[in-house]
Write an enzyme that holds these catalytic residues in place. Structure first.
Site, short mmCIF file in Angstrom:
data_model
loop_
_atom_site.label_atom_id
_atom_site.label_comp_id
_atom_site.label_asym_id
_atom_site.label_seq_id
_atom_site.Cartn_x
_atom_site.Cartn_y
_atom_site.Cartn_z
N ARG A 22 0.82 -1.23 0.00
CA ARG A 22 0.00 0.00 0.00
C ARG A 22 0.85 1.27 0.00
O ARG A 22 0.52 2.25 0.66
CB ARG A 22 -0.94 0.04 1.22
CG ARG A 22 -2.07 -0.95 1.17
CD ARG A 22 -3.23 -0.39 0.37
NE ARG A 22 -4.30 -1.36 0.30
CZ ARG A 22 -5.40 -1.31 1.02
NH1 ARG A 22 -5.60 -0.33 1.85
NH2 ARG A 22 -6.30 -2.24 0.89
N ARG A 26 -3.63 6.77 0.72
CA ARG A 26 -4.15 7.98 1.36
C ARG A 26 -3.19 8.73 2.26
O ARG A 26 -3.42 9.88 2.59
CB ARG A 26 -5.42 7.61 2.15
CG ARG A 26 -6.60 7.35 1.25
CD ARG A 26 -7.68 6.61 1.97
NE ARG A 26 -7.20 5.29 2.36
CZ ARG A 26 -7.94 4.38 2.97
NH1 ARG A 26 -9.17 4.66 3.31
NH2 ARG A 26 -7.44 3.21 3.27
N ARG A 35 -7.29 12.05 -5.71
CA ARG A 35 -8.63 11.61 -5.27
C ARG A 35 -9.63 12.76 -5.35
O ARG A 35 -10.82 12.54 -5.55
CB ARG A 35 -8.58 11.07 -3.83
CG ARG A 35 -7.84 9.79 -3.67
CD ARG A 35 -8.58 8.60 -4.31
NE ARG A 35 -9.60 8.02 -3.45
CZ ARG A 35 -10.87 7.90 -3.77
NH1 ARG A 35 -11.32 8.35 -4.91
NH2 ARG A 35 -11.72 7.35 -2.95
N ASP A 72 -6.73 -2.91 -7.35
CA ASP A 72 -7.26 -3.52 -6.14
C ASP A 72 -7.54 -4.99 -6.40
O ASP A 72 -7.75 -5.39 -7.55
CB ASP A 72 -8.54 -2.82 -5.69
CG ASP A 72 -8.82 -3.11 -4.22
OD1 ASP A 72 -8.26 -2.41 -3.35
OD2 ASP A 72 -9.58 -4.06 -3.93
N TYR A 140 -14.83 -12.25 0.32
CA TYR A 140 -15.43 -10.93 0.06
C TYR A 140 -16.69 -11.08 -0.79
O TYR A 140 -17.70 -10.42 -0.57
CB TYR A 140 -14.44 -10.00 -0.65
CG TYR A 140 -13.49 -9.30 0.29
CD1 TYR A 140 -13.92 -8.26 1.12
CD2 TYR A 140 -12.15 -9.64 0.33
CE1 TYR A 140 -13.05 -7.61 1.98
CE2 TYR A 140 -11.25 -8.99 1.19
CZ TYR A 140 -11.72 -7.98 2.01
OH TYR A 140 -10.85 -7.33 2.86
O1 CP3 Z 1 -0.07 -1.55 -2.48
C1 CP3 Z 1 -0.36 -0.64 -3.29
O2 CP3 Z 1 0.02 0.53 -3.18
C2 CP3 Z 1 -1.14 -1.04 -4.54
C3 CP3 Z 1 -2.53 -0.87 -4.47
C4 CP3 Z 1 -3.41 -1.79 -3.62
C5 CP3 Z 1 -4.64 -1.33 -3.11
N1 CP3 Z 1 -5.28 -2.39 -2.54
C6 CP3 Z 1 -5.12 0.05 -3.20
C7 CP3 Z 1 -6.23 0.51 -2.33
C8 CP3 Z 1 -3.28 -3.14 -3.27
C9 CP3 Z 1 -2.13 -4.10 -3.52
C10 CP3 Z 1 -4.49 -3.51 -2.61
C11 CP3 Z 1 -4.76 -4.87 -2.15
C12 CP3 Z 1 -5.97 -5.13 -1.37
N2 CP3 Z 1 -7.21 -4.57 -1.53
C13 CP3 Z 1 -6.08 -6.13 -0.37
C14 CP3 Z 1 -4.98 -7.09 0.04
C15 CP3 Z 1 -3.98 -6.47 0.93
C16 CP3 Z 1 -4.52 -5.98 2.25
O3 CP3 Z 1 -4.41 -4.78 2.48
O4 CP3 Z 1 -5.02 -6.80 3.02
C17 CP3 Z 1 -7.39 -6.09 0.12
C18 CP3 Z 1 -7.96 -6.97 1.21
C19 CP3 Z 1 -8.10 -5.11 -0.63
C20 CP3 Z 1 -9.53 -4.76 -0.53
C21 CP3 Z 1 -9.72 -3.36 -0.12
N3 CP3 Z 1 -9.46 -2.26 -0.92
C22 CP3 Z 1 -10.21 -2.89 1.11
C23 CP3 Z 1 -10.59 -3.76 2.29
C24 CP3 Z 1 -10.23 -1.50 1.03
C25 CP3 Z 1 -10.83 -0.56 2.05
C26 CP3 Z 1 -10.00 -0.45 3.25
C27 CP3 Z 1 -9.07 0.70 3.09
O5 CP3 Z 1 -7.89 0.54 3.41
O6 CP3 Z 1 -9.57 1.75 2.73
C28 CP3 Z 1 -9.72 -1.12 -0.23
C29 CP3 Z 1 -9.55 0.26 -0.75
C30 CP3 Z 1 -8.20 0.64 -1.25
N4 CP3 Z 1 -7.38 -0.17 -1.98
C31 CP3 Z 1 -7.57 1.90 -1.12
C32 CP3 Z 1 -6.35 1.84 -1.78
C33 CP3 Z 1 -5.34 2.95 -1.97
C34 CP3 Z 1 -8.19 3.12 -0.42
C35 CP3 Z 1 -9.21 3.71 -1.32
C36 CP3 Z 1 -9.35 5.21 -1.26
O7 CP3 Z 1 -8.47 5.93 -1.77
O8 CP3 Z 1 -10.37 5.66 -0.76
#
Ligand code: CP3
Length: 343
Positions: A22, A26, A35, A72, A140
């Site tokens: 990640r 944010r 965003r 994602d 999910y």
């Molecule tokens: O790592 C990186 O920088 C690459 C991008 C990336 C995102 N999600 C961007 C993201 C990667 C590799 C993921 C993987 C992901 N997504 C996982 C596996 C890794 C982990 O963290 O457990 C999972 C379970 C998800 C599903 C997901 N996406 C959730 C549960 C959420 C909401 C929770 C949160 O942290 O907000 C997301 C949203 C998300 N994915 C954001 C980002 C940058 C935030 C969205 C926003 O900008 O509002």
């Protein structure tokens, strides 16, 4: 020459290669700016220009050793026809399970993003493609949202076994196709996120986690025998041994609960380990962060490893602490080299 790809060839530099799960997100003001344009998160994932820009942000700011494509894990359920949205403060919301058919077109912007990123990345910085593992994606898809225990999804997995196996099979195919297409577009390495692997009961571990993962890795290896594939089966404890030995992966990303002394003893030397700094230490910063970095390095000094967190960077992380972390990791030395120049 790439510090990150070199460790998979058994070569070690003085300090370990470094990237963060990640790393685009944010906590970065420049990400918040993007965003503000007003697109939904999913639209951002499907906008190659913007997704490429966001992928490159942490590389430009910190000079990390690998980029990870901005996307994602839930783009796969979406491409299979399920409604997926992300609500502020609530996380992902998924609609009822439709008849599943992969719509390849939906994912083509991801591959365009990869091509764009590759044009702009420094030559020594590889790009990591990724996907969610079938188990985590199935949870999910059946739960319809994030959850602490995924009780609804697991109840269905135990009671409607045929439906669950069918769903996993569809996912195995879609994930294999998605990862293959990412490598075709230019990804240099892959990571498989199985965030909820720790929720799989030991009795079903082979059927629900190992088997599907192995099928994906085996298919990828037939086409790309040498591509580094990192698995991140979070929370599985001692089953990391089986995962590391039988899935066919080349690297293992360790969560923060895995003791590195244990990992060193039980995880084969041919596995490249990655992780496992607690993401909250990056929020705290200062001495606790510095000490933790040195403790990880001390434990991992005898094998090539990749510096990373045990899970993703959290939004409240101060950018300054990430800068410090990069600086301190860069200053690490292999003990042997240290002694040879400290006469
Ligand atoms: O790592 C990186 O920088 C690459 C991008 C990336 C995102 N999600 C961007 C993201 C990667 C590799 C993921 C993987 C992901 N997504 C996982 C596996 C890794 C982990 O963290 O457990 C999972 C379970 C998800 C599903 C997901 N996406 C959730 C549960 C959420 C909401 C929770 C949160 O942290 O907000 C997301 C949203 C998300 N994915 C954001 C980002 C940058 C935030 C969205 C926003 O900008 O509002």
């Amino acid at each position: 020459m790439s510090k990150f790809l070199d460790v998979f060839k058994g070569k070690r530099d003085e300090s370990p290669p470094l990237w963060f799960m990640r790393q685009a997100g944010r906590y970065l003001p420049e990400y918040q700016e993007v965003r503000k344009i007003g697109k939904t998160f999913l639209d951002l994932c499907y906008a190659p220009d913007l997704a490429a820009k966001v992928t490159l942000q942490p590389i430009e700011r910190f000079g990390l050793d690998a980029a990870i494509i901005f996307s994602d894990i839930l783009v796969i359920p979406h491409a299979l026809g399920q409604n997926v949205s992300f609500e502020e403060g609530k996380g992902p919301i998924l609609g009822d399970l439709p008849d599943l058919h992969i719509n390849v077109e939906t994912l083509s912007p991801v591959y365009q993003t990869i091509r764009r990123v590759k044009e702009k990345l420094p030559a020594d910085t590889p790009l990591i493609g990724f996907a969610g593992a079938p188990w985590t994606l199935a949870l999910y898809m059946l739960e319809g949202q994030g959850s602490r225990d995924f009780a609804k999804a697991k109840t269905l997995a135990f009671s409607e076994t045929q439906m669950f196996d069918d769903l996993q099979n569809v996912l195995v195919e879609a994930i294999t196709a998605h990862l293959t297409a990412q490598v075709e577009a230019g990804a240099d390495a892959l990571q498989i996120f199985d965030t909820w692997a720790g929720l799989c009961p030991a009795t079903h571990f082979e059927r629900w986690v190992m088997g599907p993962t192995r099928t994906i890795v085996t298919s990828l290896r037939q086409v790309y025998p040498d591509i580094p594939i990192i698995g991140f089966p979070k929370g599985i404890g001692p089953q990391l041994i089986e995962y590391g030995e039988t899935s066919g992966i080349s690297g293992l990303s360790l969560d923060s609960s895995t003791p590195l002394t244990w990992a060193n003893q039980y995880l084969s030397n041919h596995l490249i380990l990655q992780g496992n700094l607690d993401p909250l230490l990056l929020v705290v910063g200062g001495d606790p962060l510095k000490q933790a970095i040195h403790a990880i390095h001390e434990q991992m000094k005898d094998r090539p490893y990749i510096f990373n967190l045990g899970h993703g960077i959290v939004p409240q992380t101060p950018v300054k602490h990430v800068e410090d972390c990069v600086k301190w990791v860069r200053a690490l030395k292999q003990p042997k080299q240290l002694s040879s120049c400290s006469i």
